[in-house]
Design an enzyme around this catalytic site. Structure first.
Site, PDB file in Angstrom:
ATOM      1  N   LEU A  29      17.220   2.809 -37.125  1.00 52.07           N
ATOM      2  CA  LEU A  29      17.725   3.752 -36.126  1.00 52.07           C
ATOM      3  C   LEU A  29      19.190   3.516 -35.802  1.00 52.07           C
ATOM      4  O   LEU A  29      19.909   4.442 -35.437  1.00 52.07           O
ATOM      5  CB  LEU A  29      16.889   3.654 -34.845  1.00 52.07           C
ATOM      6  CG  LEU A  29      15.409   4.030 -34.964  1.00 52.07           C
ATOM      7  CD1 LEU A  29      14.696   3.786 -33.647  1.00 52.07           C
ATOM      8  CD2 LEU A  29      15.251   5.480 -35.388  1.00 52.07           C
ATOM      9  N   ALA A  68      22.407   0.090 -35.008  1.00 59.07           N
ATOM     10  CA  ALA A  68      22.729  -1.325 -34.845  1.00 59.07           C
ATOM     11  C   ALA A  68      23.682  -1.487 -33.682  1.00 59.07           C
ATOM     12  O   ALA A  68      24.456  -0.586 -33.347  1.00 59.07           O
ATOM     13  CB  ALA A  68      23.338  -1.892 -36.128  1.00 59.07           C
ATOM     14  N   GLY A  69      23.609  -2.650 -33.050  1.00 57.42           N
ATOM     15  CA  GLY A  69      24.497  -2.980 -31.951  1.00 57.42           C
ATOM     16  C   GLY A  69      25.044  -4.379 -32.115  1.00 57.42           C
ATOM     17  O   GLY A  69      24.978  -4.978 -33.203  1.00 57.42           O
ATOM     18  N   GLY A 114      21.790  -6.823 -32.790  1.00 54.47           N
ATOM     19  CA  GLY A 114      20.799  -6.658 -33.844  1.00 54.47           C
ATOM     20  C   GLY A 114      20.683  -5.229 -34.317  1.00 54.47           C
ATOM     21  O   GLY A 114      21.368  -4.323 -33.830  1.00 54.47           O
ATOM     22  N   LYS A 123      13.786  -4.401 -32.470  1.00 50.79           N
ATOM     23  CA  LYS A 123      15.171  -4.862 -32.548  1.00 50.79           C
ATOM     24  C   LYS A 123      15.183  -6.215 -33.238  1.00 50.79           C
ATOM     25  O   LYS A 123      14.707  -7.215 -32.684  1.00 50.79           O
ATOM     26  CB  LYS A 123      15.803  -4.957 -31.165  1.00 50.79           C
ATOM     27  CG  LYS A 123      17.278  -5.350 -31.217  1.00 50.79           C
ATOM     28  CD  LYS A 123      17.991  -4.944 -29.948  1.00 50.79           C
ATOM     29  CE  LYS A 123      19.451  -4.627 -30.209  1.00 50.79           C
ATOM     30  NZ  LYS A 123      20.106  -3.991 -29.081  1.00 50.79           N
ATOM     31  N   ASP A 140      24.805  -4.399 -19.569  1.00 45.73           N
ATOM     32  CA  ASP A 140      25.467  -3.544 -20.550  1.00 45.73           C
ATOM     33  C   ASP A 140      25.028  -2.091 -20.411  1.00 45.73           C
ATOM     34  O   ASP A 140      24.810  -1.408 -21.405  1.00 45.73           O
ATOM     35  CB  ASP A 140      25.184  -4.054 -21.964  1.00 45.73           C
ATOM     36  CG  ASP A 140      26.150  -3.485 -23.003  1.00 45.73           C
ATOM     37  OD1 ASP A 140      27.240  -3.033 -22.599  1.00 45.73           O
ATOM     38  OD2 ASP A 140      25.819  -3.482 -24.195  1.00 45.73           O
TER      39      ASP A 140
END
Length: 404
Positions: A16, A18-19, A22, A38, A132
């Protein structure tokens, strides 16, 4: 990009996104339900201190429930590929929605502000800090906001993770005390709420754009740009974006002022956790009524739009019916026009009493337009053609009425 495989009991379907911490995958749990998995990046998984902190936080995060939260369902932080599992919310991020359609208005904006406040209240009641909150971490599904990744950024806050490339927070949404090296507490989430809602309400970043250091400098030293935000929301946004964290309202107070409900506190699982916020006090109630008035205004505008469509649509049908039967049953033709005329006059009278000049003008114009339509149809078409047209219109209306 798609992917397939298994991770523990979960069957990964597709990637889906990425950040900083992860990759997120759409997956199926053992019962066949869709979830979001995740998988932590290798440099994050290699930090034993961060994983230990996250493991402690996960137990509390799993207790947090709310209609506006993507709850943590499961986690495995001991294997070679540590991961967390959350509820999958099918929708688009707030950032993507704003980029495609511009700022939110009316009920959409109110639902967003209220939903995010309720989500933060539930998170804070459990002693967790999101840290965040930003448009990318808000998913809109059927007009309702859902907050993702709560507690993860704070739990993974360590020097080695940061040095490895994970960015803890986003300039423009990080509170001034955090940018200056202080601790991120619930007040920092309230600041992020203010920045996120301000962006949704205006379509403009409250602290502008540019290099992260420049944005961070404006957060610490400048006032936010709220010029395009609705007037009813600006005072609350200014309070949430104050530089002094102690001067910002709590999430439970935001719920009260926006007409939402703060969640009940969770059972005390860990004594070191802070107590749930106190119930809102009387001083917030006038603002709650003010916000409720904004919602009522939106509903009033919607009802007025429906009324206008009904007046205009019934005028067209009345003119067609009267024209179609004027040669065969002139009395019925006169009755239809008279009935519509009386209805228009009543509507105009209501508008006059309520001093709604636009309503009066629209009603009178609709009445005149129906009379003009009746005369034009008689002059241009034969009675048989008009009967066919009337039959077609009635057939379409009946089909639409019984289609559902």
């Amino acid at each position: 990009m798609s992917t397939a495989g298994r991770l523990g009991p979960y069957h990964l379907l597709s990637r889906l996104g990425a950040g900083g911490f992860g990759e997120v995958h759409l997956a199926l749990d053992p019962e066949g339900r869709t979830v979001a998995v995740k998988v932590l990046h290798p440099h994050v998984a290699a930090d034993e201190q961060a994983l230990a902190r996250l493991a402690r936080e996960v137990e509390t995060m799993r207790l947090v429930r709310g209609p506006h939260l993507a709850e943590v369902l499961d986690a495995d932080l001991t294997g070679s590929r540590p991961y967390l599992v959350t509820r999958y919310v099918q929708g688009r991020s707030l950032g993507a929605v704003l980029a495609a359609g511009g700022p939110l208005r009316g009920e959409e904006l109110t639902r967003l502000a209220r939903g995010l406040a309720e989500a933060l209240a539930a998170v804070h009641a459990a002693g967790v800090v999101h840290r965040d909150l930003k448009p990318a971490n808000v998913i809109l599904a059927d007009g309702e906001p859902h907050v993702i990744d709560f507690g993860i950024a704070c739990a993974l806050d360590s020097a080695s993770v940061t040095a490895s490339g994970a960015v803890l927070g986003t300039p423009g949404y990080l509170a001034p005390e955090v940018l200056e090296g202080g601790e991120a507490g619930p007040a920092a989430d309230v600041f992020a709420w203010g920045a996120t809602v301000a962006y949704a309400a205006s379509g403009r970043q409250p602290y502008g754009t540019g290099p992260p250091p420049a944005v961070a400098y404006r957060v610490v030293h400048h006032d936010p740009d709220l010029a395009e935000a609705p007037a009813w929301l600006v005072p609350l946004l200014r309070e949430c974006l104050r530089r002094d964290p102690s001067a910002r309202p709590e999430a439970a107070e935001l719920c009260a002022r926006l007409g939402g409900a703060a969640p009940p506190p969770l059972p005390a699982e860990r004594p070191r956790r802070a107590a749930a916020p106190e119930p809102p006090t009387q001083e917030w109630r006038p603002r709650s009524r003010e916000t409720a008035g904004q919602v009522d205004d939106a509903r009033t505008r919607h009802r007025d739009k429906v009324r206008r469509r009904w007046v205009a649509g019934s005028g067209v049908v009345s003119g067609l019916v009267a024209a179609a039967v004027h040669q065969y049953v002139p009395e019925l033709s006169l009755l239809v026009l008279s009935a519509y005329g009386v209805g228009v006059l009543v509507d105009a009278g209501v508008g006059a009493v309520s001093r709604a000049r636009g309503r009066v003008v629209f009603a009178l114009v609709s009445g005149a337009g129906t009379a003009g339509l009746y005369a034009a149809l008689i002059a241009l078409f034969s009675p048989f053609t008009l009967l066919l047209a009337l039959g077609t219109v009635l057939f379409v209306l009946l089909t639409v009425a019984f289609a559902g």
